[in-house]
Design a protein around this motif. Sequence first.
Motif, mmCIF file in Angstrom:
data_model
loop_
_atom_site.group_PDB
_atom_site.id
_atom_site.type_symbol
_atom_site.label_atom_id
_atom_site.label_comp_id
_atom_site.label_asym_id
_atom_site.label_seq_id
_atom_site.Cartn_x
_atom_site.Cartn_y
_atom_site.Cartn_z
ATOM 1 N N LEU A 59 0.826 -1.202 0.000
ATOM 2 C CA LEU A 59 0.000 0.000 0.000
ATOM 3 C C LEU A 59 0.863 1.256 0.000
ATOM 4 C CD1 LEU A 59 -2.935 1.026 0.164
ATOM 5 C CD2 LEU A 59 -2.676 1.044 2.629
ATOM 6 N N LEU A 60 1.936 1.250 0.792
ATOM 7 C CA LEU A 60 2.843 2.403 0.828
ATOM 8 C C LEU A 60 3.581 2.564 -0.496
ATOM 9 C CD1 LEU A 60 4.317 2.143 4.413
ATOM 10 C CD2 LEU A 60 2.811 3.909 3.521
ATOM 11 N N ASP A 61 3.955 1.459 -1.128
ATOM 12 C CA ASP A 61 4.621 1.543 -2.431
ATOM 13 C C ASP A 61 3.692 2.132 -3.487
ATOM 14 O OD1 ASP A 61 6.984 0.568 -1.504
ATOM 15 O OD2 ASP A 61 6.646 -1.496 -2.174
ATOM 16 N N GLU A 62 2.408 1.841 -3.390
ATOM 17 C CA GLU A 62 1.450 2.429 -4.338
ATOM 18 C C GLU A 62 1.268 3.921 -4.079
ATOM 19 O OE1 GLU A 62 -2.169 0.238 -3.990
ATOM 20 O OE2 GLU A 62 -1.255 -1.635 -4.692
ATOM 21 N N GLN A 63 1.257 4.328 -2.822
ATOM 22 C CA GLN A 63 1.044 5.732 -2.483
ATOM 23 C C GLN A 63 2.285 6.577 -2.768
ATOM 24 O OE1 GLN A 63 -0.158 5.785 1.617
ATOM 25 N NE2 GLN A 63 -2.303 5.315 1.142
ATOM 26 N N PHE A 64 3.464 6.010 -2.554
ATOM 27 C CA PHE A 64 4.711 6.753 -2.715
ATOM 28 C C PHE A 64 5.665 5.970 -3.615
ATOM 29 C CE2 PHE A 64 3.037 7.479 1.580
ATOM 30 C CZ PHE A 64 2.742 8.830 1.491
ATOM 31 N N PRO A 65 5.435 6.004 -4.934
ATOM 32 C CA PRO A 65 6.282 5.207 -5.836
ATOM 33 C C PRO A 65 7.744 5.666 -5.849
ATOM 34 C CG PRO A 65 4.722 6.530 -7.085
ATOM 35 C CD PRO A 65 4.396 6.705 -5.645
ATOM 36 N N HIS A 66 8.008 6.939 -5.551
ATOM 37 C CA HIS A 66 9.386 7.433 -5.561
ATOM 38 C C HIS A 66 10.214 6.881 -4.399
ATOM 39 C CE1 HIS A 66 7.078 10.190 -3.042
ATOM 40 N NE2 HIS A 66 8.224 10.480 -2.408
ATOM 41 N N LEU A 67 9.543 6.337 -3.379
ATOM 42 C CA LEU A 67 10.261 5.758 -2.246
ATOM 43 C C LEU A 67 10.374 4.235 -2.336
ATOM 44 C CD1 LEU A 67 8.777 7.831 0.698
ATOM 45 C CD2 LEU A 67 10.984 8.116 -0.422
ATOM 46 N N ARG A 68 9.899 3.667 -3.441
ATOM 47 C CA ARG A 68 9.945 2.221 -3.583
ATOM 48 C C ARG A 68 11.394 1.743 -3.554
ATOM 49 N NH1 ARG A 68 6.553 0.894 -8.162
ATOM 50 N NH2 ARG A 68 4.924 1.028 -6.621
ATOM 51 N N ASN A 69 11.650 0.725 -2.778
ATOM 52 C CA ASN A 69 12.979 0.132 -2.614
ATOM 53 C C ASN A 69 13.991 1.136 -2.079
ATOM 54 O OD1 ASN A 69 12.001 -2.309 -3.541
ATOM 55 N ND2 ASN A 69 12.464 -1.807 -5.664
ATOM 56 N N ALA A 70 13.576 2.129 -1.331
ATOM 57 C CA ALA A 70 14.491 3.120 -0.774
ATOM 58 C C ALA A 70 15.395 2.503 0.278
ATOM 59 C CB ALA A 70 13.705 4.278 -0.174
ATOM 60 N N TRP A 71 15.035 1.404 0.821
ATOM 61 C CA TRP A 71 15.830 0.771 1.857
ATOM 62 C C TRP A 71 17.033 0.025 1.278
ATOM 63 C CZ3 TRP A 71 16.098 -4.482 1.440
ATOM 64 C CH2 TRP A 71 15.147 -5.083 0.610
ATOM 65 N N LEU A 72 17.016 -0.218 -0.033
ATOM 66 C CA LEU A 72 18.151 -0.904 -0.665
ATOM 67 C C LEU A 72 19.336 0.045 -0.772
ATOM 68 C CD1 LEU A 72 16.350 -2.796 -3.574
ATOM 69 C CD2 LEU A 72 17.214 -3.747 -1.444
ATOM 70 N N ARG A 73 20.528 -0.481 -0.676
ATOM 71 C CA ARG A 73 21.724 0.344 -0.833
ATOM 72 C C ARG A 73 21.910 0.732 -2.289
ATOM 73 N NH1 ARG A 73 26.207 -2.691 2.578
ATOM 74 N NH2 ARG A 73 25.324 -2.194 4.583
ATOM 75 N N ASN A 74 22.291 1.929 -2.481
ATOM 76 C CA ASN A 74 22.582 2.395 -3.820
ATOM 77 C C ASN A 74 24.026 2.005 -4.131
ATOM 78 O OD1 ASN A 74 22.776 3.710 -6.223
ATOM 79 N ND2 ASN A 74 21.764 5.574 -5.481
ATOM 80 N N ALA A 75 24.263 1.458 -5.289
ATOM 81 C CA ALA A 75 25.615 1.006 -5.658
ATOM 82 C C ALA A 75 26.574 2.186 -5.744
ATOM 83 C CB ALA A 75 25.562 0.252 -6.968
ATOM 84 N N ARG A 76 26.061 3.405 -6.000
ATOM 85 C CA ARG A 76 26.949 4.567 -6.135
ATOM 86 C C ARG A 76 27.487 5.021 -4.781
ATOM 87 N NH1 ARG A 76 23.473 8.871 -9.135
ATOM 88 N NH2 ARG A 76 22.187 8.328 -7.391
ATOM 89 N N TRP A 77 26.773 4.756 -3.732
ATOM 90 C CA TRP A 77 27.184 5.236 -2.419
ATOM 91 C C TRP A 77 27.967 4.145 -1.690
ATOM 92 C CZ3 TRP A 77 26.344 10.231 -1.218
ATOM 93 C CH2 TRP A 77 25.417 10.914 -1.994
#
Length: 87
Positions: free
Chosen positions: A66-84
């Motif tokens: 439900l949160l992923d549907e409401q806030f698509p820009h935050l989807r998978n935000a908990w994953l580490r970004n390879a650039r950082w």
Amino acid sequence: MNRGAMNLDFGVPYHHKTIDQCRAIGARGGRRSGMVRRARRLAQFAETMTMHPKPQLETAHEASKLLDEQFPHLRNAWLRNARWPAA
């Protein structure tokens, strides 16, 4: 007058039954009365339970979807970004 004895002045009570038969009939009626009372109490309890049903709880997965549907820009935000780099 003895309260435990029946009044036999006017003949045989309860359709010509003996005192022991009358006691057995009374005991049966007492048991039946208790069964009916318990059944009535259980039915009343079941009726109150249907009036106030428990709210349905959502699972963590459903809440996350439900949160992923409401806030698509935050989807998978908990994953580490390879650039950082890891801290």
